[in-house]
Design an enzyme around this catalytic site. Structure first.
Site, PDB file in Angstrom:
ATOM      1  N   GLY A  26       0.842  -1.186   0.000  1.00 46.25           N
ATOM      2  CA  GLY A  26       0.000   0.000   0.000  1.00 46.25           C
ATOM      3  C   GLY A  26       0.875   1.233   0.000  1.00 46.25           C
ATOM      4  N   ILE A  28       2.673   4.839   1.266  1.00 40.96           N
ATOM      5  CA  ILE A  28       3.416   5.222   2.453  1.00 40.96           C
ATOM      6  C   ILE A  28       2.452   5.721   3.530  1.00 40.96           C
ATOM      7  CG2 ILE A  28       3.837   7.573   1.584  1.00 40.96           C
ATOM      8  CD1 ILE A  28       6.594   7.392   3.008  1.00 40.96           C
ATOM      9  N   GLY A  29       2.694   5.289   4.757  1.00 43.91           N
ATOM     10  CA  GLY A  29       1.880   5.741   5.876  1.00 43.91           C
ATOM     11  C   GLY A  29       0.591   4.978   6.092  1.00 43.91           C
ATOM     12  N   GLY A  31       0.222   1.804   6.985  1.00 38.04           N
ATOM     13  CA  GLY A  31       0.280   0.832   8.072  1.00 38.04           C
ATOM     14  C   GLY A  31       0.819  -0.530   7.680  1.00 38.04           C
ATOM     15  N   LYS A  32       1.575  -0.573   6.585  1.00 36.41           N
ATOM     16  CA  LYS A  32       2.143  -1.846   6.111  1.00 36.41           C
ATOM     17  C   LYS A  32       3.019  -2.502   7.182  1.00 36.41           C
ATOM     18  CE  LYS A  32       4.200   0.105   2.603  1.00 36.41           C
ATOM     19  NZ  LYS A  32       3.741   1.489   2.564  1.00 36.41           N
ATOM     20  N   GLU A  50      11.088  -3.470   4.809  1.00 35.30           N
ATOM     21  CA  GLU A  50      11.824  -2.503   4.008  1.00 35.30           C
ATOM     22  C   GLU A  50      12.630  -1.643   4.976  1.00 35.30           C
ATOM     23  OE1 GLU A  50      10.449  -0.102   0.232  1.00 35.30           O
ATOM     24  OE2 GLU A  50       9.565   0.723   2.038  1.00 35.30           O
ATOM     25  N   ASP A 100       6.803  -6.253   4.371  1.00 32.78           N
ATOM     26  CA  ASP A 100       6.076  -5.007   4.139  1.00 32.78           C
ATOM     27  C   ASP A 100       6.474  -4.359   2.809  1.00 32.78           C
ATOM     28  OD1 ASP A 100       8.583  -3.936   4.733  1.00 32.78           O
ATOM     29  OD2 ASP A 100       7.821  -2.462   6.170  1.00 32.78           O
ATOM     30  N   GLU A 161      11.090  12.614   4.916  1.00 37.22           N
ATOM     31  CA  GLU A 161       9.809  12.266   4.306  1.00 37.22           C
ATOM     32  C   GLU A 161       8.889  13.474   4.121  1.00 37.22           C
ATOM     33  OE1 GLU A 161       9.101   7.653   5.687  1.00 37.22           O
ATOM     34  OE2 GLU A 161       8.255   9.227   6.932  1.00 37.22           O
TER      35      GLU A 161
END
Length: 173
Positions: A26, A28-29, A31-32, A50, A100, A161
Site C-alpha cells: 500500500g 506510504i503511511g 500501516g504496512k 523494508e 512489508d 519524508e
C-alpha cells in the site's frame, strides 16, 4: 462462515497457515509495517521489513530527485533482492515470512522518478534479477484516505519524508 475464523490449537487461523510468504502493500503511511509486525507475531512468522533508513541516497533524493533517482532506486532494488535471497536460502523459509514490501512494485517507482535512459537501464537490471526472486503466496493491499496518510507520515517525524506529504495531498486513495 469466515474462512479465517477457524483456528488451529496455536490460535492461528488454518487458512492463514497455508501461505508461506505474505506481503503487505500500500502507499506510504498506510500501516504496512504495523500490520506486518502484528501478523508475523501472531503467526510466529519471520518479519521482513523494508529499510529506507539504510538507503544512503534517500535523503539526497528528497532534496534533488532528478539527480539522485537512479542510485536511490537501485539501492532499494538491491536491498530488497538481498533480503529476499537471504529469506529463500534460509532454512527458516519453512517458517511463514511476512514482508512489508513487494519486489514487483519496485518498477512503479522507477517509472515515476527515472528519465527515459535511466529507466531503460533500470528495466534491464530488474529483468535480470526478477527471475531469482520468490513470488509471494498472498499480497494484502491496504488503502487509506490521503489525509490519513499525510497525518501518519508527519507523525512519524522523519524529516526526509516531509516532501512526500506534498505529493500525497495531490492524490486521493
Amino acid at each position: 462462515m469466515n474462512p479465517l475464523s477457524h483456528a488451529n490449537p496455536t490460535g492461528t487461523p488454518e487458512n492463514l497457515l497455508r501461505w508461506r510468504h505474505i506481503v503487505i502493500e500500500g502507499p506510504i503511511g498506510v500501516g504496512k509495517t504495523s500490520l506486518a509486525r502484528r501478523l508475523a507475531s501472531h503467526t510466529n512468522g519471520r518479519l521482513l521489513l523494508e529499510q529506507p533508513e539504510v538507503n544512503p541516497f534517500l535523503e539526497r533524493f528528497y532534496r534533488d530527485a532528478e539527480r539522485w533517482a537512479l542510485p536511490t532506486q537501485l539501492s532499494f532494488l538491491f536491498q530488497r533482492l538481498d533480503q529476499l535471497r537471504e529469506m529463500s536460502q534460509s532454512p527458516q523459509f519453512e517458517q511463514m515470512v511476512v514482508a512489508d514490501f513487494l519486489f514487483d512494485k519496485d518498477p512503479l517507482f522507477a517509472e515515476l522518478t527515472l528519465d527515459d535512459e535511466e529507466l531503460a537501464l533500470y528495466r534491464k537490471i530488474f529483468a535480470g534479477l526478477h527471475a531469482h526472486t520468490p513470488v509471494p503466496d498472498l499480497v494484502i493491499y491496504l488503502q487509506a484516505p490521503a489525509e490519513s496518510l499525510i497525518e501518519r507520515v508527519q507523525r512519524r517525524g522523519h524529516e526526509f519524508e516531509a516532501p512526500i506529504t506534498e505529493d500525497l495531498s495531490l492524490i486521493h486513495i
